[in-house]
Design an enzyme around this catalytic site. Sequence first.
Site, PDB file in Angstrom:
ATOM      1  N   GLN A   1     -10.750  -6.897   0.745  1.00 30.46           N
ATOM      2  CA  GLN A   1     -10.057  -6.028  -0.553  1.00 30.46           C
ATOM      3  C   GLN A   1     -11.110  -5.274  -1.448  1.00 30.46           C
ATOM      4  OE1 GLN A   1      -7.828  -9.857  -1.187  1.00 30.46           O
ATOM      5  NE2 GLN A   1      -6.148  -8.282  -1.932  1.00 30.46           N
TER       6      GLN A   1
ATOM      7  N   LEU B   1      -3.134  -8.430  -4.713  1.00 35.67           N
ATOM      8  CA  LEU B   1      -3.947  -7.372  -5.362  1.00 35.67           C
ATOM      9  C   LEU B   1      -3.825  -6.180  -4.831  1.00 35.67           C
ATOM     10  CD1 LEU B   1      -6.793  -9.680  -6.845  1.00 35.67           C
ATOM     11  CD2 LEU B   1      -4.529  -9.090  -7.962  1.00 35.67           C
TER      12      LEU B   1
ATOM     13  N   HIS C   1      -3.022 -16.683   3.153  1.00 40.46           N
ATOM     14  CA  HIS C   1      -3.101 -15.120   2.746  1.00 40.46           C
ATOM     15  C   HIS C   1      -4.487 -14.524   2.845  1.00 40.46           C
ATOM     16  CE1 HIS C   1      -1.581 -12.054  -0.001  1.00 40.46           C
ATOM     17  NE2 HIS C   1      -2.656 -11.884  -0.251  1.00 40.46           N
ATOM     18  N   GLU C   2      -5.555 -15.083   2.321  1.00 40.52           N
ATOM     19  CA  GLU C   2      -6.832 -14.368   2.473  1.00 40.52           C
ATOM     20  C   GLU C   2      -7.506 -14.287   3.749  1.00 40.52           C
ATOM     21  OE1 GLU C   2      -7.162 -13.171  -0.261  1.00 40.52           O
ATOM     22  OE2 GLU C   2      -6.190 -14.179  -1.463  1.00 40.52           O
TER      23      GLU C   2
HETATM   24 NI    NI Z   1      -3.829 -10.078  -0.620  1.00 37.62          NI
END
Ligand code: NI
Length: 169
Positions: A51, A94, A135-136
Amino acid sequence: MSVLKIYKYPENVLKKKALKIENIDGGLQTLIDDMVQTMYNAPGIGLAANQVGELKRLVVIDISTKEKSYPLIIVINPEIVHADKFEPSEEGCLSLPGCTISVDRASEIVVRGIDRNGNPIEIEAKGLLARAFQHELDHLDGIVLFDKLSPIKREFYKKKYLKSLKDEK
Ligand code: NI
């Protein structure tokens, strides 16, 4: 420490598999500190290296803003070695601002990896923490929330999201 740019879908780095970290050097320590600051600044409860544009298997998680008395967790080369009791719940990301998608996740997991000092760690996670880890870890495999949906729903959510990005400009 600096706040890094958070890459947004559909940028390519979010669709790629991150590589195993072989050396825990000064550069990695800086990346860890910067990711932690970027996560708190966002604010978010977790961040994967993809990310911030780095294809490295590294995640930082802190769910203490949502549930009290949880520590900051940093895991290098994390792996889920046990997953149990799946249940659906809404998730945001995010890298997908404005999107909330219901995803089935295990509510009890065990994660193995190494900490920033190079020591092996094993974490038992439940509930929101277990969800945040899954999720990560998906990010590290180039998987975003859209990929968890059936093809029809995926198209619907993607279109809606891409349109909202356009409207923002
Ligand atoms: Ni995410």
